[in-house]
Design an enzyme around this catalytic site. Structure first.
Site, PDB file in Angstrom:
ATOM      1  N   HIS A   1      -1.760   1.145 -10.611  1.00 25.47           N
ATOM      2  CA  HIS A   1      -0.533   0.802  -9.907  1.00 25.47           C
ATOM      3  C   HIS A   1       0.053   2.033  -9.212  1.00 25.47           C
ATOM      4  O   HIS A   1      -0.265   3.169  -9.570  1.00 25.47           O
ATOM      5  CB  HIS A   1       0.501   0.234 -10.884  1.00 25.47           C
ATOM      6  CG  HIS A   1       0.008  -0.938 -11.677  1.00 25.47           C
ATOM      7  ND1 HIS A   1      -0.814  -0.812 -12.779  1.00 25.47           N
ATOM      8  CD2 HIS A   1       0.219  -2.267 -11.521  1.00 25.47           C
ATOM      9  CE1 HIS A   1      -1.088  -2.010 -13.269  1.00 25.47           C
ATOM     10  NE2 HIS A   1      -0.473  -2.910 -12.527  1.00 25.47           N
TER      11      HIS A   1
ATOM     12  N   ASP B   1     -13.486   4.380   5.520  1.00 27.40           N
ATOM     13  CA  ASP B   1     -12.849   3.104   5.171  1.00 27.40           C
ATOM     14  C   ASP B   1     -11.530   2.936   5.927  1.00 27.40           C
ATOM     15  O   ASP B   1     -10.503   2.572   5.351  1.00 27.40           O
ATOM     16  CB  ASP B   1     -12.609   3.021   3.663  1.00 27.40           C
ATOM     17  CG  ASP B   1     -12.341   1.595   3.192  1.00 27.40           C
ATOM     18  OD1 ASP B   1     -12.694   0.648   3.928  1.00 27.40           O
ATOM     19  OD2 ASP B   1     -11.778   1.425   2.090  1.00 27.40           O
TER      20      ASP B   1
ATOM     21  N   ALA C   1       5.290   7.109   1.746  1.00 27.04           N
ATOM     22  CA  ALA C   1       5.398   6.531   3.088  1.00 27.04           C
ATOM     23  C   ALA C   1       6.338   5.334   2.993  1.00 27.04           C
ATOM     24  O   ALA C   1       5.956   4.254   2.532  1.00 27.04           O
ATOM     25  CB  ALA C   1       4.026   6.111   3.604  1.00 27.04           C
TER      26      ALA C   1
ATOM     27  N   ASP D   1      -5.741   6.737   1.233  1.00 27.18           N
ATOM     28  CA  ASP D   1      -6.880   6.243   0.447  1.00 27.18           C
ATOM     29  C   ASP D   1      -8.208   6.849   0.904  1.00 27.18           C
ATOM     30  O   ASP D   1      -8.957   6.249   1.671  1.00 27.18           O
ATOM     31  CB  ASP D   1      -6.953   4.720   0.496  1.00 27.18           C
ATOM     32  CG  ASP D   1      -7.810   4.158  -0.639  1.00 27.18           C
ATOM     33  OD1 ASP D   1      -8.627   4.925  -1.203  1.00 27.18           O
ATOM     34  OD2 ASP D   1      -7.671   2.972  -0.963  1.00 27.18           O
TER      35      ASP D   1
END
Length: 206
Positions: free
Chosen positions: A44, A154, A111, A172
């Site tokens: 999470h 990605d 962000a 990520d």
């Protein structure tokens, strides 16, 4: 728990503490934990405040058992190593990390406006000016990455975040690699794979 906004000076303080590396050993007690921001396959993400500087961050909490079960510990180490060394206004900062017996914690730049994907769903479409701004920002960030011999692999709307001022940030780096060679690896997210990957052609950027 209410969490106040902070200024750029406080952000620099957290950044300098994180870059101190060996001198600073983060623990969960260094943070006030706020609302959940999202969840993923391995854990999470929470809004958090670093107590010493009052700087707002996103704290990504990953469960070791799930990382081990999926055999992606090496992928996480690579993600941390790569993202922590990138410095660009359109790339999400990784300030540092720490861990305990059950979890790994990544201290990330917050962000405020969330995923580009969710913003697009809400707006239905972007104006030409806004879309062009995002594309230009993404291009600058990718040029920077490729100049550092980093391939993200990605890129998709879910991995692009929007900051408080509307600036785009690549996030990520789980599939990213640092390489001087061409790659033939089939990776990324199936819905966004370019045709050349499906045809097993050599790729240099994604």
């Amino acid at each position: 728990m209410a969490i106040a906004q902070t200024n750029s000076q406080q952000q620099e303080k957290v950044s300098s503490e994180a870059s101190a590396g060996e001198k600073k050993r983060w623990t969960l007690s260094d943070f006030d934990i706020g609302k959940p921001l999202g969840r993923g396959k391995f854990g999470h993400v929470y809004l958090a405040r670093e107590k010493r500087s009052n700087h707002i961050v996103a704290l990504k909490v990953l469960f070791k058992s799930q990382l081990q079960q999926s055999q992606v510990e090496h992928q996480l180490r690579r993600e941390v190593e790569i993202q922590s060394h990138l410095r660009h206004p359109n790339i999400l900062r990784l300030y540092g990390y720490f861990y305990d017996q059950k979890r790994v914690y990544l201290i990330l730049e917050y962000a405020a406006k969330g995923e580009l994907y969710k913003e697009l769903q809400k707006c239905k479409y972007f104006s030409e000016r806004r879309a062009a701004t995002y594309v230009a920002s993404l291009a600058r960030a990718l040029i920077y990455c490729h100049g550092k011999h980093v391939i993200h692999r990605d890129i998709k709307p879910e991995n692009l975040l929007i900051g408080a001022q509307g600036e785009l940030k690549i996030a990520d780096f789980g599939w990213s690699v640092h390489t001087f060679n061409r790659r033939r690896t089939m990776c990324g997210t199936l819905d966004y794979l370019p045709p050349e990957m499906g045809m097993w052609l050599t790729i240099e950027t994604k």
